[in-house]
Design an enzyme around this catalytic site. Sequence first.
Site, PDB file in Angstrom:
ATOM      1  NE  ARG A  39      46.704  48.899  12.757  1.00 34.31           N
ATOM      2  CZ  ARG A  39      45.797  48.528  11.860  1.00 34.31           C
ATOM      3  NH1 ARG A  39      46.087  48.583  10.564  1.00 34.31           N
ATOM      4  NH2 ARG A  39      44.615  48.096  12.220  1.00 34.31           N
ATOM      5  CE  LYS A  48      41.865  50.901  13.243  1.00 31.97           C
ATOM      6  NZ  LYS A  48      41.220  51.705  12.193  1.00 31.97           N
ATOM      7  CD  GLU A  63      44.819  55.474   4.951  1.00 33.13           C
ATOM      8  OE1 GLU A  63      44.348  54.333   5.041  1.00 33.13           O
ATOM      9  OE2 GLU A  63      45.524  55.988   5.840  1.00 33.13           O
TER      10      GLU A  63
HETATM   11  N1  PLP Z   1      43.072  52.879   6.689  1.00 37.68           N
HETATM   12  C1  PLP Z   1      42.330  53.454   7.639  1.00 37.68           C
HETATM   13  C2  PLP Z   1      42.340  54.930   7.738  1.00 37.68           C
HETATM   14  C3  PLP Z   1      41.569  52.660   8.514  1.00 37.68           C
HETATM   15  O1  PLP Z   1      40.822  53.219   9.461  1.00 37.68           O
HETATM   16  C4  PLP Z   1      41.590  51.264   8.367  1.00 37.68           C
HETATM   17  C5  PLP Z   1      40.840  50.413   9.274  1.00 37.68           C
HETATM   18  O2  PLP Z   1      41.362  49.798  10.146  1.00 37.68           O
HETATM   19  C6  PLP Z   1      42.380  50.709   7.356  1.00 37.68           C
HETATM   20  C7  PLP Z   1      43.106  51.548   6.539  1.00 37.68           C
HETATM   21  C8  PLP Z   1      42.450  49.246   7.172  1.00 37.68           C
HETATM   22  O3  PLP Z   1      43.301  48.650   8.095  1.00 37.68           O
HETATM   23  P1  PLP Z   1      43.116  47.141   8.531  1.00 37.68           P
HETATM   24  O4  PLP Z   1      43.155  46.339   7.287  1.00 37.68           O
HETATM   25  O5  PLP Z   1      44.268  46.869   9.404  1.00 37.68           O
HETATM   26  O6  PLP Z   1      41.812  47.065   9.210  1.00 37.68           O
HETATM   27  C1  COI Z   2      38.449  49.075  10.625  1.00 37.45           C
HETATM   28  O1  COI Z   2      38.340  48.657   9.478  1.00 37.45           O
HETATM   29  O2  COI Z   2      38.676  48.334  11.587  1.00 37.45           O
HETATM   30  C2  COI Z   2      38.326  50.479  10.937  1.00 37.45           C
HETATM   31  O3  COI Z   2      38.706  50.876  12.003  1.00 37.45           O
HETATM   32  C3  COI Z   2      37.738  51.370   9.967  1.00 37.45           C
HETATM   33  C4  COI Z   2      36.679  52.208  10.550  1.00 37.45           C
HETATM   34  C5  COI Z   2      36.344  53.215   9.536  1.00 37.45           C
HETATM   35  C6  COI Z   2      35.483  51.403  10.962  1.00 37.45           C
END
Ligand code: PLP
Ligand code: COI
Length: 343
Positions: free
Chosen positions: A82, A184, A220
């Site tokens: 990612r 991200k 989301e």
């Molecule tokens: N959506 C957003 C906007 C986020 O910042 C995060 C955090 O990483 C997620 C979803 C969840 O992603 P992940 O499960 O890969 O941490």
């Molecule tokens: C994560 O879950 O890793 C994120 O980056 C979310 C953030 C809002 C702390």
Amino acid sequence: MDKKNLDWANLGFAYLKADWRYVSNYRNGAWDEGGLTQDDMIAMSEDAGVLQYAQTVFEGLKAYTTEDGRIVCFRPDLNDARLKMSCERLEIPVLPEGRFTEAVTKVVSANAAWVPPYGSGASLYIRPYIFGISPVIGVKPAEEYQFRTFVTPVGPYFKGGAKPISVKISDFDRAAPRGTGHIKAGLNYAMSLHAIVTAHNEGFSENIYLDPGTRTKIEETGGANILFADGDGNLVVPRSDSILPSITRRSIEYVAEHYLGLKVTERDVYLSEVGEFKECGLCGTAAVISPVGHIYDHGKDIWFESGMEKMGPVMQKLYDTLTGIQLGRIEAPEGWIHTICEA
Ligand code: PLP
Ligand code: COI
């Protein structure tokens, strides 16, 4: 190995400066070898690309102490992939093959004393990021970049841990169609700060963003994907090209199908149908699975049957199975657990 003397069970989601971080620089068209440092400060030009045009991308993953005493992290290969996608979208040079996992492994090993013990409920949050460091004044990509990875021990993202939270439907949009919602990048979070401060001031823990095109569909929250459980106890997950492809959410979908025998449907989820679901949860590395008991939509309240006291049964089963896999209590699918230090 001696652990730091911290109140592990009562950590919040806040930055604590650990001992070691990883740094690598990109100059003259190549990444250098990189290595560990204790220096947490960064000196850069007043005109650095990251400062002027927000050219920065990041990742978030966690390291855990397992039941048998290993230090592991969860699916770092997906964070690596990612990050590459995020870099490509912001014209940031991608890391050499293997460098991401090398950085994560080195930083976590060097900071083993900061990895919360098994059973504490806490984990070590790992934050890899890359930013444009050389001067840029016309709108264009920087020529030089820095990749850093630091760690910080954390507890629950939302105050109260597993207690259901109250969230609101935001008046603001998070991500344009064909924009940057699926990567991200810091810019997606800068734009959410006014919205989250507003939500907090109104007593809500998070914002749910709608699709900006029609403002009828659930996308989301500011920091997590969304899950719903329907009346048959199956999982319904909003699908959109402008949400972050959460690694936790993709893992939960697999766990729901293959470990728990639930049906998982990814589809457009309309705000108008949300009241029909029995349970709602936010999922992400930081959020893990955080139950939502109440959604406020412009004067209208949506209360989930699971209530405001505890997680509903579907979210609880998913939570127990996912964290069981991460902590080594339940056998993981092939390749999900990356061992950093043996017991
Ligand atoms: N959506 C957003 C906007 C986020 O910042 C995060 C955090 O990483 C997620 C979803 C969840 O992603 P992940 O499960 O890969 O941490
Ligand atoms: C994560 O879950 O890793 C994120 O980056 C979310 C953030 C809002 C702390």
